[in-house]
Design a protein around this motif. Structure first.
Motif, PDB file in Angstrom:
ATOM      1  N   ALA A 135     -67.591 -44.894  10.362  1.00  8.65           N
ATOM      2  CA  ALA A 135     -68.866 -44.975   9.642  1.00  8.65           C
ATOM      3  C   ALA A 135     -70.038 -44.476  10.482  1.00  8.65           C
ATOM      4  O   ALA A 135     -71.117 -45.071  10.467  1.00  8.65           O
ATOM      5  CB  ALA A 135     -69.110 -46.427   9.197  1.00  8.65           C
ATOM      6  N   TYR A 136     -69.852 -43.380  11.187  1.00 11.05           N
ATOM      7  CA  TYR A 136     -70.884 -42.893  12.108  1.00 11.05           C
ATOM      8  C   TYR A 136     -72.217 -42.647  11.391  1.00 11.05           C
ATOM      9  O   TYR A 136     -73.266 -43.148  11.813  1.00 11.05           O
ATOM     10  CB  TYR A 136     -70.409 -41.613  12.796  1.00 11.05           C
ATOM     11  CG  TYR A 136     -71.364 -41.097  13.849  1.00 11.05           C
ATOM     12  CD1 TYR A 136     -71.267 -41.520  15.163  1.00 11.05           C
ATOM     13  CD2 TYR A 136     -72.360 -40.177  13.534  1.00 11.05           C
ATOM     14  CE1 TYR A 136     -72.143 -41.056  16.138  1.00 11.05           C
ATOM     15  CE2 TYR A 136     -73.242 -39.711  14.482  1.00 11.05           C
ATOM     16  CZ  TYR A 136     -73.124 -40.154  15.790  1.00 11.05           C
ATOM     17  OH  TYR A 136     -73.999 -39.693  16.742  1.00 11.05           O
ATOM     18  N   ASP A 137     -72.204 -41.857  10.318  1.00 14.95           N
ATOM     19  CA  ASP A 137     -73.451 -41.515   9.636  1.00 14.95           C
ATOM     20  C   ASP A 137     -74.142 -42.754   9.083  1.00 14.95           C
ATOM     21  O   ASP A 137     -75.377 -42.895   9.184  1.00 14.95           O
ATOM     22  CB  ASP A 137     -73.182 -40.524   8.504  1.00 14.95           C
ATOM     23  CG  ASP A 137     -72.868 -39.119   9.017  1.00 14.95           C
ATOM     24  OD1 ASP A 137     -73.210 -38.821  10.177  1.00 14.95           O
ATOM     25  OD2 ASP A 137     -72.275 -38.337   8.261  1.00 14.95           O
ATOM     26  N   GLU A 138     -73.367 -43.636   8.477  1.00 13.34           N
ATOM     27  CA  GLU A 138     -73.955 -44.856   7.916  1.00 13.34           C
ATOM     28  C   GLU A 138     -74.648 -45.678   8.997  1.00 13.34           C
ATOM     29  O   GLU A 138     -75.793 -46.123   8.826  1.00 13.34           O
ATOM     30  CB  GLU A 138     -72.873 -45.708   7.250  1.00 13.34           C
ATOM     31  CG  GLU A 138     -73.396 -47.048   6.749  1.00 13.34           C
ATOM     32  CD  GLU A 138     -72.302 -48.069   6.476  1.00 13.34           C
ATOM     33  OE1 GLU A 138     -72.642 -49.255   6.288  1.00 13.34           O
ATOM     34  OE2 GLU A 138     -71.117 -47.691   6.468  1.00 13.34           O
ATOM     35  N   LEU A 139     -73.972 -45.872  10.121  1.00 17.08           N
ATOM     36  CA  LEU A 139     -74.525 -46.727  11.178  1.00 17.08           C
ATOM     37  C   LEU A 139     -75.739 -46.088  11.843  1.00 17.08           C
ATOM     38  O   LEU A 139     -76.733 -46.779  12.129  1.00 17.08           O
ATOM     39  CB  LEU A 139     -73.444 -47.038  12.206  1.00 17.08           C
ATOM     40  CG  LEU A 139     -72.249 -47.822  11.667  1.00 17.08           C
ATOM     41  CD1 LEU A 139     -71.223 -48.058  12.776  1.00 17.08           C
ATOM     42  CD2 LEU A 139     -72.671 -49.141  11.042  1.00 17.08           C
ATOM     43  N   MET A 140     -75.690 -44.787  12.087  1.00 16.85           N
ATOM     44  CA  MET A 140     -76.851 -44.130  12.669  1.00 16.85           C
ATOM     45  C   MET A 140     -78.029 -44.170  11.696  1.00 16.85           C
ATOM     46  O   MET A 140     -79.187 -44.308  12.111  1.00 16.85           O
ATOM     47  CB  MET A 140     -76.517 -42.690  13.047  1.00 16.85           C
ATOM     48  CG  MET A 140     -75.454 -42.564  14.137  1.00 16.85           C
ATOM     49  SD  MET A 140     -75.824 -43.482  15.664  1.00 16.85           S
ATOM     50  CE  MET A 140     -77.202 -42.529  16.291  1.00 16.85           C
ATOM     51  N   GLY A 141     -77.731 -44.072  10.394  1.00 13.99           N
ATOM     52  CA  GLY A 141     -78.786 -44.188   9.393  1.00 13.99           C
ATOM     53  C   GLY A 141     -79.408 -45.570   9.376  1.00 13.99           C
ATOM     54  O   GLY A 141     -80.638 -45.714   9.286  1.00 13.99           O
ATOM     55  N   LEU A 142     -78.569 -46.612   9.465  1.00 15.21           N
ATOM     56  CA  LEU A 142     -79.095 -47.977   9.510  1.00 15.21           C
ATOM     57  C   LEU A 142     -79.966 -48.193  10.741  1.00 15.21           C
ATOM     58  O   LEU A 142     -81.017 -48.841  10.664  1.00 15.21           O
ATOM     59  CB  LEU A 142     -77.936 -48.981   9.510  1.00 15.21           C
ATOM     60  CG  LEU A 142     -77.234 -49.240   8.182  1.00 15.21           C
ATOM     61  CD1 LEU A 142     -76.010 -50.137   8.397  1.00 15.21           C
ATOM     62  CD2 LEU A 142     -78.185 -49.899   7.192  1.00 15.21           C
ATOM     63  N   ALA A 143     -79.523 -47.671  11.887  1.00 17.34           N
ATOM     64  CA  ALA A 143     -80.313 -47.810  13.109  1.00 17.34           C
ATOM     65  C   ALA A 143     -81.678 -47.144  12.948  1.00 17.34           C
ATOM     66  O   ALA A 143     -82.710 -47.706  13.336  1.00 17.34           O
ATOM     67  CB  ALA A 143     -79.555 -47.228  14.299  1.00 17.34           C
ATOM     68  N   ALA A 144     -81.690 -45.956  12.367  1.00 18.43           N
ATOM     69  CA  ALA A 144     -82.958 -45.241  12.173  1.00 18.43           C
ATOM     70  C   ALA A 144     -83.873 -45.988  11.218  1.00 18.43           C
ATOM     71  O   ALA A 144     -85.086 -46.111  11.465  1.00 18.43           O
ATOM     72  CB  ALA A 144     -82.675 -43.824  11.656  1.00 18.43           C
ATOM     73  N   GLU A 145     -83.307 -46.510  10.121  1.00 13.81           N
ATOM     74  CA  GLU A 145     -84.104 -47.256   9.152  1.00 13.81           C
ATOM     75  C   GLU A 145     -84.732 -48.492   9.774  1.00 13.81           C
ATOM     76  O   GLU A 145     -85.872 -48.861   9.450  1.00 13.81           O
ATOM     77  CB  GLU A 145     -83.231 -47.673   7.963  1.00 13.81           C
ATOM     78  CG  GLU A 145     -82.827 -46.523   7.052  1.00 13.81           C
ATOM     79  CD  GLU A 145     -81.831 -46.975   5.994  1.00 13.81           C
ATOM     80  OE1 GLU A 145     -81.667 -48.205   5.809  1.00 13.81           O
ATOM     81  OE2 GLU A 145     -81.209 -46.094   5.364  1.00 13.81           O
ATOM     82  N   SER A 146     -84.003 -49.147  10.669  1.00 12.25           N
ATOM     83  CA  SER A 146     -84.489 -50.383  11.275  1.00 12.25           C
ATOM     84  C   SER A 146     -85.299 -50.133  12.546  1.00 12.25           C
ATOM     85  O   SER A 146     -85.845 -51.079  13.120  1.00 12.25           O
ATOM     86  CB  SER A 146     -83.303 -51.304  11.593  1.00 12.25           C
ATOM     87  OG  SER A 146     -82.629 -51.692  10.409  1.00 12.25           O
TER      88      SER A 146
END
Length: 345
Positions: A135-146
């Motif tokens: 889930a690389y893209d999902e997790l990097m997206g969550l990190a960026a959002e937060s």
């Protein structure tokens, strides 16, 4: 005055225990050199958790595990049966340190813990490859959002800063070829077999020394190295690869005759992870490969891993590590925590 940072640790196996020991061993250095006080405010294993806002004693956590007990037996603060994700939800922590076991089926419990931590606005530092591969893209997206960091240098070649070299030190470069001996178990086995041991003998040695699991299939079939190559492809090469994009062949088909034949030709067989740039992107592979004896990776000893970056403007960069136990991997977790609060330097 030192800045106090609360840590939640998930997973107290070989890497997690050593990380806890480092918190005790390096506490004064971290305060004096970096102005950081790292406090273990929560810890979880497969049987429960321990939780304390004022902080847990890392060495007590280690003692419990070495006595064969769960961290849930921690006096006063133990929580038998508490799931790791619930610890992440409740711990007064700024950073999740995920040292949980790799699970490539569904990524759990690590994936759920990392998701929850990022959604809560916690930084995440991990040695667990599973969540990144799945889930690389999902997790990097969550990190960026937060607005938080997801750091994972410990997922590839233990304490060797392979990810950091590629991301930080090769800025502006085009990586035309990446080569790596990324799995210690297979390098140990092949090196010992070249010295005359049978596959079974070399594997038993690797298991006795803690380099190989009781079920070594992830390592010897090439999938651990493939996981690491996918992480490098995503994070360093900017290549949206998955495991399906990697040509994988393990070492179980390599016998004494293959090693003798390679030696007679002046070559050494290594399980080589390779990413070669083509007009269509990168071609990714993991397979036993005869290397010329003067190749930097051919010179690696049984306890070493290494990587070679071939670039257009930074020349050819080779880095290697001697990792006789998981301490450098635990140190890589610590490095990532500190670098988050030093601005990633």
């Amino acid at each position: 005055m030192a800045e106090r940072i609360g840590l939640a640790l998930v997973g107290v196996g070989n890497v997690g225990r050593r990380f806890a020991k480092l918190l005790a061993r390096k506490g004064e250095t971290l305060r004096e050199r970096y102005g950081l006080e790292l406090a273990l405010v929560g810890v979880a294993d497969s049987s429960g958790a321990a939780l304390a806002a004022e902080g847990l004693d890392p060495l007590t956590v280690v003692e419990l595990k070495e006595w064969g007990q769960s961290v849930a037996a921690y006096p006063r603060y133990g929580r038998p049966g508490m799931a790791a994700v619930d610890l992440v939800r409740q711990a007064p922590a700024q950073v999740l340190v995920d040292a949980s076991p790799v699970n490539l089926r569904d990524g759990q419990p690590g994936l759920g813990c990392v998701r929850e931590a990022l959604r809560r606005g916690m930084h995440v530092v991990t040695s667990n490859k599973g969540p990144l591969v799945l889930a690389y893209d999902e997790l990097m997206g969550l990190a960026a959002e937060s607005g938080v960091r997801l750091a994972f240098s410990a997922t590839v070649t233990g304490g060797l800063p392979t990810v950091n070299i590629g991301q930080r030190d090769l800025v502006g470069s085009e990586i035309v070829l990446l080569e790596g001996v990324l799995n210690l178990t297979t390098n140990y086995i092949l090196t010992r077999m070249a010295e005359g041991r049978s596959y079974a003998e070399a594997l038993a040695e690797a298991q006795a020394q803690g380099h190989a699991e009781a079920d070594p299939s992830l390592d010897v079939e090439g999938w651990d190295a493939a996981n690491k190559l996918v992480i490098l492809a995503r994070s360093v090469l900017g290549c949206p690869a998955t495991l399906d994009d990697v040509e994988v062949e393990g070492i179980t088909g390599i016998g004494p005759d293959d090693l003798r034949r390679a030696k007679a030709q002046g070559k050494v067989i290594k399980l080589l992870a390779r990413a070669e740039k083509t007009d269509a992107g990168y071609r990714l592979s993991v397979r036993p490969t005869p290397l010329e004896a003067n190749h930097p990776l051919a010179r690696l000893t049984a306890h070493q891993m290494g990587v070679v970056y071939h670039t257009d403007i930074n020349g050819t960069i080779m880095a290697a590590i001697v990792e006789e136990d998981p301490l450098p991997t635990a140190a890589a977790l610590l490095r990532d925590v500190v670098n988050i609060y030093r601005g990633g330097r």
